[in-house]
Design an enzyme around this catalytic site. Structure first.
Site, mmCIF file in Angstrom:
data_model
loop_
_atom_site.group_PDB
_atom_site.id
_atom_site.type_symbol
_atom_site.label_atom_id
_atom_site.label_comp_id
_atom_site.label_asym_id
_atom_site.label_seq_id
_atom_site.Cartn_x
_atom_site.Cartn_y
_atom_site.Cartn_z
ATOM 1 N N GLY A 1 35.040 17.643 17.666
ATOM 2 C CA GLY A 1 33.693 17.165 17.321
ATOM 3 C C GLY A 1 33.550 16.746 15.864
ATOM 4 N N GLU B 1 30.833 3.249 19.379
ATOM 5 C CA GLU B 1 30.717 3.301 20.835
ATOM 6 C C GLU B 1 29.244 3.471 21.182
ATOM 7 O OE1 GLU B 1 33.851 5.765 22.986
ATOM 8 O OE2 GLU B 1 32.144 7.123 23.034
ATOM 9 N N HIS C 1 28.663 16.250 30.401
ATOM 10 C CA HIS C 1 30.110 16.237 30.130
ATOM 11 C C HIS C 1 30.829 16.711 31.398
ATOM 12 C CE1 HIS C 1 33.752 17.016 27.489
ATOM 13 N NE2 HIS C 1 34.053 17.627 28.617
ATOM 14 N N ARG D 1 47.106 18.658 27.064
ATOM 15 C CA ARG D 1 47.531 20.067 26.923
ATOM 16 C C ARG D 1 46.757 20.928 27.913
ATOM 17 N NH1 ARG D 1 42.752 21.719 24.793
ATOM 18 N NH2 ARG D 1 41.703 20.178 23.502
ATOM 19 N N VAL E 1 41.211 25.445 27.423
ATOM 20 C CA VAL E 1 40.597 26.780 27.490
ATOM 21 C C VAL E 1 40.058 27.045 28.907
ATOM 22 C CG1 VAL E 1 38.738 28.235 26.588
ATOM 23 C CG2 VAL E 1 39.953 26.690 25.046
HETATM 24 P P1 ADP Z 1 36.296 15.352 20.179
HETATM 25 O O1 ADP Z 1 37.665 14.827 20.476
HETATM 26 O O2 ADP Z 1 36.012 15.444 18.703
HETATM 27 O O3 ADP Z 1 35.963 16.608 20.930
HETATM 28 P P2 ADP Z 1 34.940 13.665 22.162
HETATM 29 O O4 ADP Z 1 35.065 12.196 22.187
HETATM 30 O O5 ADP Z 1 35.691 14.434 23.196
HETATM 31 O O6 ADP Z 1 35.290 14.202 20.679
HETATM 32 O O7 ADP Z 1 33.396 14.057 22.256
HETATM 33 C C1 ADP Z 1 32.958 15.390 22.148
HETATM 34 C C2 ADP Z 1 31.474 15.471 22.462
HETATM 35 O O8 ADP Z 1 30.725 14.570 21.608
HETATM 36 C C3 ADP Z 1 31.106 15.056 23.884
HETATM 37 O O9 ADP Z 1 31.241 16.110 24.820
HETATM 38 C C4 ADP Z 1 29.654 14.661 23.664
HETATM 39 O O10 ADP Z 1 28.853 15.838 23.557
HETATM 40 C C5 ADP Z 1 29.642 13.967 22.307
HETATM 41 N N1 ADP Z 1 29.907 12.494 22.449
HETATM 42 C C6 ADP Z 1 31.062 11.843 22.196
HETATM 43 N N2 ADP Z 1 30.947 10.509 22.464
HETATM 44 C C7 ADP Z 1 29.676 10.303 22.875
HETATM 45 C C8 ADP Z 1 28.902 9.143 23.319
HETATM 46 N N3 ADP Z 1 29.446 7.925 23.377
HETATM 47 N N4 ADP Z 1 27.625 9.346 23.690
HETATM 48 C C9 ADP Z 1 27.057 10.579 23.647
HETATM 49 N N5 ADP Z 1 27.712 11.699 23.242
HETATM 50 C C10 ADP Z 1 28.997 11.585 22.861
#
Ligand code: ADP
Length: 446
Positions: free
Chosen positions: A166, A201, A209, A290, A293
């Site tokens: 995040g 994006e 999620h 990977r 959790v």
């Molecule tokens: P990281 O690799 O840092 O964990 P992610 O791309 O997996 O980042 O996103 C983690 C979280 O961030 C998602 O579960 C969501 O809560 C929020 N998020 C990421 N991209 C978006 C998006 N395009 N729109 C809304 N929320 C997003």
């Protein structure tokens, strides 16, 4: 080739989880450890333990050459990275390839591709996965970003190409915010990942999620269905559950993720993360290359030992299960019992003067904790993963409440009071949950 000895390059509950799988398979267990973990359960239970002493406790688990030297000294055939630490480090995987030591996970090439969110988006779009509208190249100019945002509509989110945990994300609602937001994200990305590239994006409002568990052998891939992980704080998950989707949707997205994994020649366990909007449309976020959790949720509802399956792939075995053999039974929920205060999420390290973790029908608890365990403050605060299974979601929730009530931890604060409240909260009970759940339910912290 069956492994004779595997080195675990990790600690805590996941080290114990891997140790158990290796034992089941008759493989000798070795583990590295820092000073703080010398008396930990996985270290005491392993066949061989190799100390790597460093002033900064994290460095014990991050020193690539020291880990490789440890593997050579004890003749390990392979290294299991768990999650975090070196698990997504393509340089580590490359060095192991040079040394002829097997990495339990994908190749360095695939790791490099998936570690770059811009490249991963492109690869998965080519495989037919739905992705959110956004830039296919890094963006560093506010003008370029705002022209794109005009086209796809606000709000948008700036994300680090090398991102994880995040870090380096920023929501933008208007053109004049871009200059500052880009600067901030780029500098955060540079300091956290050594890579300043960011992209833009479409921000999915009111999203859920949802992620798919995948296993690939380099040629083909199968999926084990989805997990719902929308209850998050600071983009980190607190509660995970499954199944969540209607069978037709699972089948459709499942087929796509298998195609995506097969197309990049993926080997091992992977999680394909998506957001789903109010209309039910899916948007690919990233692949976590990977064990995760929350793999435990999937193990409980499918009955398959995912960690063992991942090790078998690394041994060179092909997938012998067919997609038709994967089925889902009942419902499972996982609460992360972090050593944190349940209001401000401030870490609460210290000694467990007494503890009792629940067990019994439909309960699973993965933890390295025990009476007398000194929970260090320098690592992740995950102390235990408590899972409850039931024929229905309501039955699983009822059993989780019983289990939370039964858990006794004296000496440190944990998230148990928060989980108790979530299990009783009406939107949670009604499955009315988005990734804003924690923000929208401040009463849980009152
Ligand atoms: P990281 O690799 O840092 O964990 P992610 O791309 O997996 O980042 O996103 C983690 C979280 O961030 C998602 O579960 C969501 O809560 C929020 N998020 C990421 N991209 C978006 C998006 N395009 N729109 C809304 N929320 C997003």
């Amino acid at each position: 080739m069956a492994f004779k000895r595997v080195l675990i390059a990790n600690r805590g509950e996941i080290a114990l989880r891997i140790l158990r799988a290796l034992r089941d398979m008759g493989i000798s267990v070795a583990i590295i450890h820092g000073r703080e973990d010398r008396l930990s359960l996985p270290v005491r239970l392993s066949d061989v333990a190799i100390p790597i002493r460093r002033d900064n406790p994290l460095d014990s688990y991050l020193d690539i050459e020291a880990v490789i030297q440890a593997a050579k000294d004890i003749d390990a055939d392979a290294i299991h990275p768990g999650y975090g630490f070196l698990a997504e480090n393509a340089n580590f995987v490359r060095r192991l390839e040079e040394e002829g030591i097997t990495f339990i996970g994908p190749s360095s090439e695939v790791m490099t591709l998936l570690g770059d969110k811009i490249e991963a988006r492109k690869a998965m779009e080519a495989a037919g996965l739905p992705i959110a509208q956004g830039s296919s190249e890094p963006i560093d100019e506010a003008g370029v970003a705002s022209a794109l945002a005009d086209k796809i509509g606000y709000p948008v989110i700036i994300k680090a190409a090398a991102g994880g945990g995040g870090i380096g994300m920023q929501i933008v609602n208007a053109a004049d915010e871009f200059a500052g937001a880009l600067k901030l994200c780029r500098s955060r990305a540079r300091s956290a990942f050594g890579d300043a590239r960011v992209f833009v994006e479409k921000y999915i409002v009111g999203a859920q999620h949802i992620e798919f568990q995948v296993l690939g052998d380099g040629e083909k891939a199968i999926h084990f269905g989805e997990r719902f992980c929308s209850i998050q704080r600071r983009h980190q998950k607190l509660v995970e559950e499954g199944p969540w989707l209607e069978p037709e949707v699972r089948e459709k997205i499942g087929a796509l993720v298998c195609r995506g994994a097969a197309q990049v020649g993926y080997k091992g366990l992977a999680t394909f993360e998506f957001l789903r909007d109010k209309n039910g449309d899916f948007y690919f976020l990233e692949v976590n290359p990977r064990v995760q959790v929350e793999h435990t949720v999937t193990e409980m509802i499918t009955g398959h030992n995912l960690v063992e399956l991942g090790i078998r792939i690394a041994q060179g075995e092909p997938i012998t299960l067919s997609q038709d053999e994967i089925s889902w039974h009942g419902h499972a929920i996982q609460c992360r019992i972090n050593a944190e205060d349940p209001v401000g999420f401030i870490p609460s390290p210290g000694k467990l003067w007494d503890c009792h973790f629940p067990s019994g029908y439909g309960i699973r608890c993965d933890t390295h904790a025990h009476v007398g365990y000194d929970m260090p403050g320098c690592f992740d605060s995950l102390l235990a993963k408590l899972l409850a299974w039931g024929e229905t979601r309501d039955a699983a929730i009822a059993r989780m409440k019983t289990a939370l009530d039964e858990t006794r931890i004296i000496g440190i604060e944990t998230l148990i009071p928060l989980h108790r409240r979530i299990m009783d909260e009406s939107d949670f009970r009604a499955r009315d949950i988005t990734i804003q759940y924690v923000d929208e339910h401040q009463e849980l912290f009152g």
